[in-house]
Structures are given as structure tokens and as C-alpha cells.
Design a protein around this motif. Structure first.
Motif, PDB file in Angstrom:
ATOM      1  N   LYS A  12     -17.308 -53.460  15.154  1.00 50.91           N
ATOM      2  CA  LYS A  12     -18.703 -52.423  15.796  1.00 50.91           C
ATOM      3  C   LYS A  12     -19.514 -53.149  15.258  1.00 50.91           C
ATOM      4  N   ASN A  13     -20.892 -53.187  16.122  1.00 45.46           N
ATOM      5  CA  ASN A  13     -22.206 -53.796  15.469  1.00 45.46           C
ATOM      6  C   ASN A  13     -22.938 -53.076  16.487  1.00 45.46           C
ATOM      7  N   SER A  14     -22.962 -52.460  17.022  1.00 43.79           N
ATOM      8  CA  SER A  14     -24.268 -52.143  17.746  1.00 43.79           C
ATOM      9  C   SER A  14     -23.916 -50.626  18.149  1.00 43.79           C
ATOM     10  N   GLN A  15     -24.916 -50.059  18.521  1.00 48.85           N
ATOM     11  CA  GLN A  15     -24.716 -48.884  19.013  1.00 48.85           C
ATOM     12  C   GLN A  15     -25.342 -48.030  20.559  1.00 48.85           C
ATOM     13  N   LEU A  16     -25.182 -47.462  20.876  1.00 45.36           N
ATOM     14  CA  LEU A  16     -25.643 -47.273  22.655  1.00 45.36           C
ATOM     15  C   LEU A  16     -26.240 -45.363  22.397  1.00 45.36           C
ATOM     16  N   VAL A  17     -27.603 -45.708  22.071  1.00 45.85           N
ATOM     17  CA  VAL A  17     -27.857 -44.031  22.365  1.00 45.85           C
ATOM     18  C   VAL A  17     -28.385 -43.604  23.508  1.00 45.85           C
ATOM     19  N   LEU A  18     -27.520 -41.921  24.018  1.00 49.03           N
ATOM     20  CA  LEU A  18     -27.669 -41.736  25.051  1.00 49.03           C
ATOM     21  C   LEU A  18     -28.135 -39.595  25.164  1.00 49.03           C
ATOM     22  N   ARG A  19     -28.960 -39.521  25.662  1.00 47.75           N
ATOM     23  CA  ARG A  19     -28.837 -37.628  25.750  1.00 47.75           C
ATOM     24  C   ARG A  19     -28.043 -37.589  27.367  1.00 47.75           C
ATOM     25  N   LEU A  20     -27.099 -36.502  26.850  1.00 54.72           N
ATOM     26  CA  LEU A  20     -27.062 -35.520  28.187  1.00 54.72           C
ATOM     27  C   LEU A  20     -26.735 -34.184  27.685  1.00 54.72           C
ATOM     28  N   ASP A  21     -26.646 -33.273  29.236  1.00 59.30           N
ATOM     29  CA  ASP A  21     -26.105 -32.038  28.567  1.00 59.30           C
ATOM     30  C   ASP A  21     -24.923 -31.536  27.212  1.00 59.30           C
ATOM     31  N   LEU A  31     -12.587 -32.476  26.530  1.00 59.47           N
ATOM     32  CA  LEU A  31     -10.775 -33.143  26.994  1.00 59.47           C
ATOM     33  C   LEU A  31     -10.609 -34.764  27.134  1.00 59.47           C
ATOM     34  N   CYS A  32     -11.236 -35.962  26.175  1.00 61.93           N
ATOM     35  CA  CYS A  32     -10.294 -36.322  25.100  1.00 61.93           C
ATOM     36  C   CYS A  32      -9.971 -36.240  24.021  1.00 61.93           C
ATOM     37  N   ASN A  33     -10.296 -35.704  23.437  1.00 60.07           N
ATOM     38  CA  ASN A  33      -9.522 -34.472  22.119  1.00 60.07           C
ATOM     39  C   ASN A  33      -7.373 -34.755  23.046  1.00 60.07           C
ATOM     40  N   ASP A  34      -7.392 -33.020  23.881  1.00 65.26           N
ATOM     41  CA  ASP A  34      -6.664 -32.975  24.516  1.00 65.26           C
ATOM     42  C   ASP A  34      -5.997 -33.684  24.609  1.00 65.26           C
ATOM     43  N   MET A  35      -6.767 -35.269  25.750  1.00 65.53           N
ATOM     44  CA  MET A  35      -6.094 -36.416  25.779  1.00 65.53           C
ATOM     45  C   MET A  35      -6.004 -37.209  25.082  1.00 65.53           C
ATOM     46  N   ASP A  36      -5.531 -36.968  23.527  1.00 68.41           N
ATOM     47  CA  ASP A  36      -6.007 -37.853  22.644  1.00 68.41           C
ATOM     48  C   ASP A  36      -6.049 -39.044  22.462  1.00 68.41           C
ATOM     49  N   THR A  37      -7.140 -39.154  22.601  1.00 63.77           N
ATOM     50  CA  THR A  37      -8.693 -39.999  22.860  1.00 63.77           C
ATOM     51  C   THR A  37      -9.508 -39.565  22.558  1.00 63.77           C
ATOM     52  N   SER A  38     -10.355 -40.565  21.450  1.00 61.15           N
ATOM     53  CA  SER A  38     -11.887 -40.317  21.404  1.00 61.15           C
ATOM     54  C   SER A  38     -13.252 -40.745  22.778  1.00 61.15           C
ATOM     55  N   ALA A  39     -13.873 -39.839  22.636  1.00 63.00           N
ATOM     56  CA  ALA A  39     -15.027 -40.059  23.170  1.00 63.00           C
ATOM     57  C   ALA A  39     -15.274 -41.920  23.457  1.00 63.00           C
ATOM     58  N   ALA A  40     -16.052 -42.170  22.158  1.00 63.73           N
ATOM     59  CA  ALA A  40     -15.764 -43.596  21.755  1.00 63.73           C
ATOM     60  C   ALA A  40     -15.165 -44.588  22.037  1.00 63.73           C
ATOM     61  N   ARG A  41     -14.349 -44.500  22.767  1.00 65.28           N
ATOM     62  CA  ARG A  41     -12.879 -44.996  23.344  1.00 65.28           C
ATOM     63  C   ARG A  41     -13.021 -45.233  23.911  1.00 65.28           C
ATOM     64  N   GLU A  42     -13.241 -43.878  25.292  1.00 65.54           N
ATOM     65  CA  GLU A  42     -12.821 -43.694  26.236  1.00 65.54           C
ATOM     66  C   GLU A  42     -14.829 -43.761  27.064  1.00 65.54           C
ATOM     67  N   ILE A  43     -15.693 -43.790  26.561  1.00 64.47           N
ATOM     68  CA  ILE A  43     -17.020 -45.108  27.037  1.00 64.47           C
ATOM     69  C   ILE A  43     -16.954 -46.139  26.874  1.00 64.47           C
TER      70      ILE A  43
END
Length: 58
Positions: A12-21, A31-43
């Protein structure tokens, strides 16, 4: 480097920064951890699907 070559390396050669609660972020990561995946992969999957659905002028 061509797009195909970049995809093969998987780097990967770029980042997307976002703000959320914080509570939303923590719940999403858990939830991602519980589903054996990563937040980055899902996004990344969401972004790819969104692009696929909307890039052809739809």
C-alpha cells in the motif's frame, strides 16, 4: 510501476485519514476482531466495492 505490478506486490502506498466518534471506531474494530478480520481490510473492501459500483457513471 504499473497498476498491475503494484497489485501483485500487495504494498500500500497511500493513507486515508478520517475522524470519527471514538465509540464507533472502537465498536467497529472490536467487531472486526470478533470476525477475524481487520478494520483496514474491511474499509479497503468497502472502497473497492464503492468504486466498482460507481466508476462507470452509475
Amino acid at each position: 510501476m504499473t497498476k498491475k505490478a503494484e497489485k501483485k506486490t500487495g504494498k500500500k502506498n497511500s493513507q486515508l485519514v478520517l475522524r470519527l466518534d471514538k465509540d464507533d471506531r472502537d465498536a467497529f474494530v472490536q467487531l472486526c476482531n470478533d470476525m477475524d478480520t481487520s478494520a483496514a481490510r474491511e474499509i479497503r473492501g468497502f472502497i473497492r466495492g464503492f468504486l466498482k459500483d460507481h466508476q462507470n457513471g452509475d
